[in-house]
Design an enzyme around this catalytic site. Structure first.
Site, PDB file in Angstrom:
ATOM      1  N   GLY A  56       0.774  -1.244   0.000  1.00  0.00           N
ATOM      2  CA  GLY A  56       0.000   0.000   0.000  1.00  0.00           C
ATOM      3  C   GLY A  56       0.802   1.289   0.000  1.00  0.00           C
ATOM      4  O   GLY A  56       0.267   2.369   0.238  1.00  0.00           O
ATOM      5  N   ASP A 117       1.301  -1.549 -10.378  1.00  0.00           N
ATOM      6  CA  ASP A 117       2.678  -1.903 -10.022  1.00  0.00           C
ATOM      7  C   ASP A 117       2.753  -3.416  -9.815  1.00  0.00           C
ATOM      8  O   ASP A 117       3.553  -3.918  -9.042  1.00  0.00           O
ATOM      9  CB  ASP A 117       3.060  -1.147  -8.733  1.00  0.00           C
ATOM     10  CG  ASP A 117       4.521  -1.318  -8.367  1.00  0.00           C
ATOM     11  OD1 ASP A 117       5.317  -1.592  -9.264  1.00  0.00           O
ATOM     12  OD2 ASP A 117       4.850  -1.183  -7.176  1.00  0.00           O
ATOM     13  N   LYS A 157       3.889  -0.807 -14.512  1.00  0.00           N
ATOM     14  CA  LYS A 157       5.243  -1.378 -14.492  1.00  0.00           C
ATOM     15  C   LYS A 157       5.296  -2.477 -15.555  1.00  0.00           C
ATOM     16  O   LYS A 157       4.329  -3.238 -15.703  1.00  0.00           O
ATOM     17  CB  LYS A 157       5.514  -1.983 -13.120  1.00  0.00           C
ATOM     18  CG  LYS A 157       6.820  -2.743 -13.039  1.00  0.00           C
ATOM     19  CD  LYS A 157       7.244  -2.979 -11.627  1.00  0.00           C
ATOM     20  CE  LYS A 157       6.459  -4.090 -10.972  1.00  0.00           C
ATOM     21  NZ  LYS A 157       6.804  -4.235  -9.564  1.00  0.00           N
TER      22      LYS A 157
END
Ligand SMILES: C[S@@+](CC[C@H](N)C(=O)[O-])C[C@H]1O[C@@H](n2cnc3c(N)ncnc32)[C@H](O)[C@@H]1O
Length: 828
Positions: A56, A117, A157
């Site tokens: 987080g 991500d 990503k």
């Protein structure tokens, strides 16, 4: 990532520590911070979706940077501990359930930013992984296309693999701007890279092929194993980290560590597997059991074996060394062994040798690269500082390059740091440097070492140079739009550079072609690149193109220039033969020419640029001189011939002019004196700001004589003694009114002369009366003094009940004046 353990001390880098310090749940927080610094999408977002958000840290950063009342939703396979102002839930982003939950949170809202991500949970939850990283990114983009608002930003990503280009292609179809970047906090050893897609096109219909991994990655060929040996080969610049193999649904491969010891191709194992296991199989592997107990099998080796994917060169080297030692212990690779074993040992040893050489080479290249990088950074920082100083209006561009750097690159005395207490410069610099650093690290990552990197750094250098030049131009434009003095200076310089046509056309837009042609003709006469003020001044009075300017003529009218002998014509002609580096000499010759032409006996040019009317205007019978006011010596208008009408204003110029006039300097002297370091300067390829600065400070110092200084002083005194414009105008008005009255009188007396009913005597007395009336001064109008009080105070316009001229005075002032008068009386 969730609960991934960190192996090896190398992983606990500064970002890890900083994250701990700042209370972020993962070092990844800095990746988002740095991406946002570069692209600034968080501050502009009100709704954000974070896919694969556990633990987080990205949500934490988003909550800090986004406006207070924003909606932030985070989702991950792993649970996320509550974060203030963030909604989180646990789900697989590839499922419909996840989509539905996001929708329930978003209601009718659309996201301004979608972050992703995600990385497949290799090693921990690998059984769940049905997608590789590229597919996960595509899946994230699929969600983004559903929840993003038009113009929104998608950050994902990706790993540099064969899928990378296919992914980029798809992103480019759906976004207006797609950029791949690697933030400084992302480890160089990691193949991860971040793609920032801006300006979501929000098409009404998206071809399902764009979002289907089978068609997007259709052209994939068989994966090539990651052969770590290539890393040690100095010929190969790029680190081969192809990401996860395509088509391998489980992604995860592990073999017993004993296999690594026994294999003849250790590199293949290190390059293609995830883990070397020490877990004992049920049937019992004897070699492995022995290996487990060896003192060489340290905790560090065990940690390295746990996750081969995250290891760097150093760890690989340690593993290979460990393997050699163990093989020796187990008797695999001694020279006395059997033939095959010998061969194998030989092969391994040669590898070791090779390793050493490669390492040494690597070290040297690394050192060189670091040195270059440091130099580049220092240079960039210097330029940045200069730009910031310009942005903060703390310096003139001409001051660039004068900075004295301390030993550590800091400005010691006039450093920005000392002045910039608010840290504004730092903020700007950080913004810029972040970009620079990002590009630096990108270079390092992409290029590896050697010539590629150098080429890129050259390009970067060029780009920075261009940026600096364009900023300097912008600065100059801005300055010239607000500063008349600067404008005039610039114009003068352009004139010197032979760019005068441009200025004339710019400034006078309406100039006809003819005039422009005239100008260009003239300017071609003197293509002097740069001259000091002295030479310019003298050139300002250059008479070649026709006649002296009025000021120049006045100046050379001074007694000192009387009785100047002529200079033989041939000597002056030699000017044509002077080469480019001798412009200064030619300017001195100009001065000489002027002096010569002004000498008695030499006829001034008939087509002088001073109009007759103007000449006449400059003086009248009463000795009243009408002088063109000139508040600013640089505000000169160009003369018709394109040259500036500039007076000699420096003592150096005066000294030189006097020397020429008195005949104490010959042409040869002037030529000799002007062959200095300044006349042979090479200005090619130097940036404008540098030349400007140099031109200002690095110029020849001319001698000044007492007589020259005194002449300039006297000149200035005479200038200062001239009446101010207001007074001149008042006098002019007076003269004009007197002339009007005279004219009236003349007309009236003419009428009287023609009168038939009057005798000559009567006519004469009437005219006398008229004349005496005209000569009488009008009584001065009484000025009424009104005390500013009550209703009158502060009211604009005529006070009530006041006729004729009036003057408002302050009650206090009136009392004070009266008091002063009383006191003066008493003293008497
Ligand atoms: C690198 S971590 C994310 C770190 C996070 N950005 C942060 O700042 O804390 C990658 C995450 O992707 C998650 N992930 C992988 N596959 C996923 C999937 N199919 N659905 C949801 N999350 C997934 C993993 O659980 C892991 O927590």
């Amino acid at each position: 990532m969730g609960i991934q353990k960190k192996h090896g001390k190398g992983r606990l880098d500064k970002w890890y520590k900083l994250a701990k310090e700042k209370g972020y749940r993962a070092r990844a927080a800095f990746k988002l911070i740095q991406l946002n610094k570069k692209y600034g999408f968080l501050e502009k977002s009100k709704v954000l979706l974070d896919l694969c958000a556990a633990p987080g840290s990205w949500c934490q950063v988003a909550a800090e940077a986004m406006p207070v009342s924003s909606l932030i939703v985070g989702v991950d396979l792993s649970p996320i501990k509550p974060i203030p102002r963030v909604i989180t839930f646990q789900s697989d982003i590839t499922t419909d359930k996840c989509r539905a939950t996001i929708r329930s949170h978003f209601k009718t809202w659309k996201a301004d930013t979608v972050l992703h991500d995600g990385a497949p949970n290799v090693g921990t939850a690998w059984v769940q992984d049905s997608f590789n990283q590229a597919e996960l990114a595509l899946q994230a983009m699929k969600l983004a296309t559903e929840f993003l608002a038009e113009g929104g930003t998608f950050v994902t990503k990706v790993f540099r693999s064969k899928d990378y280009n296919s992914l980029l292609w798809v992103f480019n179809q759906l976004f207006t701007k797609v950029e791949a970047t690697k933030p400084p906090s992302s480890r160089n050893v990691s193949a991860e890279i971040f793609v920032v897609c801006q300006g979501f096109k929000a098409p009404k219909r998206i071809d399902p092929k764009f979002l289907d991994p089978r068609s997007v990655f259709a052209e994939l060929s068989d994966p090539t194993p990651n052969n770590e040996a290539k890393v040690f080969n100095p010929e190969i610049k790029k680190r081969k980290r192809d990401g996860y193999e395509d088509g391998n649904m489980t992604q995860y491969k592990e073999v017993p560590a004993s296999e690594f010891i026994q294999t003849t191709d250790p590199i293949a194992i290190l390059g293609s597997l995830n883990k070397l296991s020490f877990d004992q199989p049920p049937n019992g592997d004897v070699a492995l059991a022995a290996l487990d107990k060896l003192p060489e099998t340290t905790q560090e080796i065990r940690d390295c074996c746990k996750d081969l994917r995250v290891l760097g060169r150093k760890e690989f080297r340690n593993l290979l060394k460990w393997r050699l030692k163990v093989r020796e212990k187990f008797g695999f690779a001694t020279k006395k062994s059997v033939k095959e074993a010998e061969e194998e040992v030989a092969e391994v040893e040669s590898m070791d040798e090779e390793l050493k050489i490669a390492e040494r080479l690597q070290e040297l290249t690394d050192k060189e690269r670091l040195r270059k990088k440091r130099e580049r950074r220092r240079e960039n920082e210097k330029k940045q500082k200069e730009i910031i100083r310009m942005q903060l209006h703390m310096t003139a561009p001409t001051e660039i390059g004068l900075e004295q750097s301390g030993p550590n690159g800091d400005n010691s005395m006039f450093g920005l740091k000392a002045v910039d207490k608010s840290g504004a410069a730092d903020k700007i610099a950080k913004g810029k440097m972040a970009i620079l650093k990002a590009s630096d690290s990108r270079q390092d990552h992409d290029s590896g070492l050697g010539s590629d990197g150098e080429e890129e750094s050259d390009e970067e250098q060029d780009r920075l140079d261009r940026e600096l030049d364009s900023m300097y131009e912008q600065y100059q434009d801005k300055k010239s739009s607000i500063d008349a003095k600067f404008r005039a200076k610039k114009a003068r310089k352009e004139h010197e550079d032979g760019d005068w046509e441009g200025f004339t056309a710019d400034k006078e837009g309406s100039d006809d072609d003819e005039e422009l042609e005239e100008d260009s003709d003239d300017s071609s006469d003197d293509e002097t690149p740069s001259k000091g003020p002295l030479l310019t001044d003298l050139q300002g009075v250059d008479n070649k193109a026709g006649g002296l300017s009025r000021r120049a003529a006045q100046f050379f009218d001074q007694d000192i220039f009387k009785d100047i002998g002529g200079i033989p014509e041939e000597k002056v002609e030699s000017e044509d033969e002077l080469e480019e580096g001798e412009e200064e000499i030619s300017a001195d010759l100009d001065a000489l020419e002027i002096a010569r032409q002004d000498a008695p006996g030499i006829e001034p040019d008939s087509d002088s640029d001073v109009p007759e009317a103007e000449e006449a205007e400059s003086s009248d019978e009463e000795g009243f001189e009408v002088v063109k006011s000139k508040a600013n010596p640089w505000d000169d208008e160009p003369r018709k011939d394109g040259r500036l009408d500039i007076d000699i204003i420096t003592a150096e110029a005066m000294t030189l002019a006097q020397a020429i006039a008195s005949g104490s300097k010959t042409t040869a002297d002037l030529i000799d004196e002007n062959f200095t370091k300044h006349s042979l300067k090479d200005r090619d390829g130097l940036p404008d700001w540098f030349l400007d600065d140099e031109g200002k400070h690095d110029k020849p110092h001319r001698p000044i004589t007492a007589a020259g200084a005194a002449a300039i002083k006297e000149k200035l005194r005479a200038l200062n003694a001239r009446p101010i414009k207001k007074v001149r105008e008042a006098k002019d008005r007076k003269k004009f009114h007197a002339a009007q009255r005279l004219e009236k009188l003349r007309k009236k007396s003419a009428l009287l002369q023609d009168e038939e009913g009057m005798t000559e005597k009567e006519k004469a007395s009437s005219i006398m009366k008229l004349m005496s009336k005209a000569a009488k001064k009008k009584p001065k109008q009484q000025v009424k003094v009104v005390v500013a009080r009550g209703g009158n105070r502060g009211i604009a316009g005529r006070p009530r009940g006041v006729k004729g001229k009036y003057k408002i005075v302050d009650a206090r002032l009136k009392k004070d004046v009266r008091g002063e008068k009383r006191a003066a009386k008493k003293r008497k």
